[in-house]
Write an enzyme that holds these catalytic residues in place. Structure first.
Site: not given
Length: 449
Positions: A324, A385
């Site tokens: 991320h 996700d």
């Protein structure tokens, strides 16, 4: 000269005229993608809405990895979620109130706000008919079209007073679930030739419950509560993410709410922003079929390393759902959703798949750090996700609604950021600079070219 040839010639020219030498970014100290060398975001604004924390800046320079935190209006989202759990309440509506107003509602305010959303949830008849008549194969495109159409029915579409902005925001939050559910049923009817069955929202249901009801009819209480959690976790993620920044850029020009939100939908539609959960889902399906022993660490590691070396799967060198831009040690959204995914896996009899996904998370992080650790120069973790696609699949949601579902949640953050952008005491249109690096040329008359 044929028209097709002109198109070909113009497209060929792009190979050189639209290419920028990467070394020039270093020469002129230009932050590509508004990213610093350590991949953190360049500060371009101030906000009181959301905060995304994944590292600390050290006094001597560099970054220190820390457990991730997501904060809504000063409240840790983990505390927010635990509060909803403790009182056994659906929390998305209260989260929307918090993001819009800056404070948590009392009991009466919460009830009135929920009733407002229920009142605004049904669509205008013309919008419903346009979804049916114009059809379309992409739900995000249909959503953007319907948002632009809302301008027509708004009695004061260009009014940027605080009261009008709040009204518009609540209407958008309320109508996104209905538009998406209707659009999916139309797309499914068009593709599969199934009978078209439209269910209208019910006043006594939460946003999560209404969406499941409109989309598929029957649902379990746990399905609705897990979806509600997903909506809370995706509602806001700071002003720097691509779609929210799109809202702030367009809002700074003074454009209307619907144009700004339609632009954000276009941003989220991009696969590098809103399509990650689908990419993880496809990847998981591939790994389930490819890995023979779902408990064999060596077999898993070997295949993941092949993925990173661009030898197998889509050969892009990525493990989707790992890493991320901000979070390093952990993504708080992933941790919260993972625990609910565990419960849902038990209800659906899919514990073995969940255990495999959990092991994949552990091995993928390790493989990534072993292979690319020196390149990224920071710790990585599974992002939200990694689990959201599996959760949506267990709930029974089709992949076509994964990205629209993201929009259905993030509309709360988008509208909050638009309101904040338009209420600065000294507003300025957002206008960053680009350095021109083209060589100067002399003009030649047409007959001498």
């Amino acid at each position: 000269m044929k028209q097709e040839y002109i198109i070909y010639k113009l497209s060929e020219s792009i190979k050189t005229t639209s290419r920028i030498d990467p070394d020039l970014f270093v020469k002129y100290n230009v932050k590509r993608g508004l990213r610093n060398e350590d991949h953190s975001g360049v500060l371009v604004g101030l906000t009181k809405i959301g905060d995304v924390v994944g590292y600390e800046r050290l006094p001597q320079g560099g970054l220190k990895a820390i457990p991730g935190k997501l904060v809504y209006r000063g409240i840790d989202v983990e505390d927010l979620v635990k509060g909803f759990y403790a009182e056994n309440r659906f929390g998305f509506e209260e989260t929307a109130f918090l993001l819009l107003s800056g404070y948590l509602p009392d009991k009466e305010e919460d009830e009135v706000f929920r009733s407002l959303i229920a009142t605004y949830m049904p669509l205008e008849q013309k919008t419903k008919m346009n979804i049916l008549d114009l059809e379309g194969q992409d739900i995000m495109n249909i959503l953007a079209r319907c948002v632009l159409e809302m301008y027509i029915f708004d009695p004061a579409p260009d009014d940027t007073s605080r009261e009008n902005l709040i009204r518009q925001s609540i209407e958008l939050i309320a109508r996104f679930p209905t538009i998406i559910a209707y659009a999916y049923n139309v797309v499914r009817h068009s593709r599969q030739g199934r009978s078209l069955h439209i269910r209208h929202p019910k006043e006594n249901l939460s946003v999560a419950e209404n969406f499941l009801y409109m989309l598929k009819g029957e649902f379990t209480d746990l399905e609705a509560r897990v979806l509600d959690l997903a909506l809370v976790l995706h509602a806001e993620h700071g002003g720097g993410n691509n779609s929210t920044f799109t809202v702030r850029v367009t809002s700074s020009s003074g454009t209307d709410t619907y144009s700004s939100i339609a632009a954000a939908i276009g941003s989220l539609k991009g696969p590098l922003h809103g399509g990650a959960n689908k990419a993880v889902t496809d990847q998981f399906l591939h790994l389930k079929e490819t890995i023979r022993d779902w408990t064999d660490v060596q077999e898993i590691d070997d295949y993941l390393m092949k993925m990173l070396r661009k030898e197998v799967y889509d050969k892009k060198g990525l493990i989707y759902g790992i890493g991320h831009a901000v979070y390093t040690v952990s993504d708080p959204r992933a941790l919260l959703l993972k625990e609910k995914a565990r419960e849902l896996a038990v209800e659906k009899g899919r514990e073995r798949e969940f255990a495999f996904l959990e092991l994949l998370e552990e091995r993928a992080v390790g493989c990534f750090m072993n292979y690319k650790g020196n390149q990224v120069n920071k710790r990585v973790c599974a992002n939200v996700d990694f689990y959201s696609g599996f959760v949506y699949d267990m709930i029974g949601l089709p992949q076509e609604v994964y990205t629209p579902l993201f929009a259905m949640s993030r509309i709360t953050g988008w509208t909050a950021h638009r309101i904040e952008e338009l209420n600065f005491d000294s507003r300025r249109i957002i206008r960053p600079a680009y350095k021109n690096v083209a060589e100067l040329k002399k003009f030649l008359p047409l007959k001498k070219r």
